[in-house]
Design a protein around this motif. Structure first.
Motif, short mmCIF file in Angstrom:
data_model
loop_
_atom_site.label_atom_id
_atom_site.label_comp_id
_atom_site.label_asym_id
_atom_site.label_seq_id
_atom_site.Cartn_x
_atom_site.Cartn_y
_atom_site.Cartn_z
N SER A 25 0.82 -1.22 0.00
CA SER A 25 0.00 0.00 0.00
C SER A 25 0.86 1.27 0.00
O SER A 25 0.50 2.26 -0.63
CB SER A 25 -0.99 0.00 1.17
N LEU A 26 2.00 1.24 0.69
CA LEU A 26 2.89 2.39 0.66
C LEU A 26 3.49 2.57 -0.74
O LEU A 26 3.55 3.68 -1.25
CB LEU A 26 4.00 2.26 1.70
N GLY A 27 3.88 1.47 -1.35
CA GLY A 27 4.39 1.53 -2.71
C GLY A 27 3.37 2.14 -3.67
O GLY A 27 3.70 2.99 -4.49
N GLN A 28 2.12 1.71 -3.55
CA GLN A 28 1.07 2.25 -4.41
C GLN A 28 0.88 3.74 -4.17
O GLN A 28 0.73 4.51 -5.12
CB GLN A 28 -0.25 1.51 -4.17
N LYS A 29 0.91 4.15 -2.92
CA LYS A 29 0.74 5.57 -2.57
C LYS A 29 1.87 6.41 -3.18
O LYS A 29 1.64 7.55 -3.58
CB LYS A 29 0.73 5.71 -1.05
N LEU A 30 3.07 5.84 -3.26
CA LEU A 30 4.22 6.55 -3.79
C LEU A 30 4.39 6.38 -5.29
O LEU A 30 5.27 6.99 -5.89
CB LEU A 30 5.50 6.06 -3.10
N GLY A 31 3.60 5.49 -5.90
CA GLY A 31 3.73 5.23 -7.33
C GLY A 31 4.93 4.35 -7.66
O GLY A 31 5.52 4.47 -8.73
N THR A 32 5.28 3.47 -6.72
CA THR A 32 6.39 2.55 -6.94
C THR A 32 5.95 1.15 -6.55
O THR A 32 4.82 0.92 -6.15
CB THR A 32 7.64 3.00 -6.15
N ARG A 33 6.85 0.21 -6.65
CA ARG A 33 6.52 -1.20 -6.35
C ARG A 33 6.84 -1.56 -4.91
O ARG A 33 7.72 -0.96 -4.29
CB ARG A 33 7.30 -2.11 -7.28
N ARG A 34 6.17 -2.59 -4.43
CA ARG A 34 6.43 -3.12 -3.10
C ARG A 34 7.89 -3.53 -2.96
O ARG A 34 8.50 -3.36 -1.91
CB ARG A 34 5.51 -4.32 -2.82
N THR A 35 8.46 -4.06 -4.03
CA THR A 35 9.85 -4.52 -3.97
C THR A 35 10.81 -3.37 -3.66
O THR A 35 11.81 -3.57 -2.97
CB THR A 35 10.28 -5.22 -5.27
N ASN A 36 10.50 -2.16 -4.15
CA ASN A 36 11.34 -1.01 -3.82
C ASN A 36 11.25 -0.68 -2.33
O ASN A 36 12.26 -0.42 -1.68
CB ASN A 36 10.97 0.20 -4.66
N VAL A 37 10.05 -0.69 -1.80
CA VAL A 37 9.86 -0.43 -0.36
C VAL A 37 10.63 -1.48 0.44
O VAL A 37 11.32 -1.15 1.41
CB VAL A 37 8.37 -0.40 0.02
N ASN A 38 10.54 -2.72 0.03
CA ASN A 38 11.25 -3.80 0.71
C ASN A 38 12.76 -3.57 0.67
O ASN A 38 13.44 -3.74 1.68
CB ASN A 38 10.89 -5.15 0.08
N ARG A 39 13.29 -3.18 -0.45
CA ARG A 39 14.73 -2.92 -0.58
C ARG A 39 15.17 -1.75 0.30
O ARG A 39 16.24 -1.80 0.89
CB ARG A 39 15.09 -2.64 -2.04
N TRP A 40 14.34 -0.71 0.39
CA TRP A 40 14.67 0.41 1.26
C TRP A 40 14.70 -0.04 2.72
O TRP A 40 15.61 0.30 3.47
CB TRP A 40 13.67 1.54 1.11
N GLU A 41 13.68 -0.80 3.11
CA GLU A 41 13.59 -1.24 4.51
C GLU A 41 14.71 -2.19 4.90
O GLU A 41 15.08 -2.26 6.06
CB GLU A 41 12.23 -1.89 4.77
#
Length: 72
Positions: A25-41
């Motif tokens: 859901s954060l990825g969607q809000k930012l216009g990016t993929r879940r995998t990017n959020v995962n890599r950042w975290e």
């Protein structure tokens, strides 16, 4: 000893969970993929400056809250 501030995936994860977002859901809000959020975290990558600003806005925090001080 000098310190520098680096992006903290753990801080992002904590802020995301507090705000009630999943990685998807954060990825969607930012216009990016879940995998990017995962890599950042997981500190595999750091978000670009424009994305840091978006993260701070969406998570209702300061950009600095997403960083941590480390000894050089």
């Amino acid at each position: 000893m000098a310190t520098k501030h680096v992006f903290s995936g753990a801080n992002l994860r904590a802020r995301r969970k507090t705000a009630g977002y999943t990685q998807d859901s954060l990825g969607q809000k930012l216009g990016t993929r879940r995998t990017n959020v995962n890599r950042w975290e997981n500190n595999q990558r750091s978000p670009q400056p424009p994305v840091l600003l978006q993260l701070a806005e969406v998570l209702d925090c300061q950009v600095g809250d997403l960083f941590e001080a480390v000894a050089e």
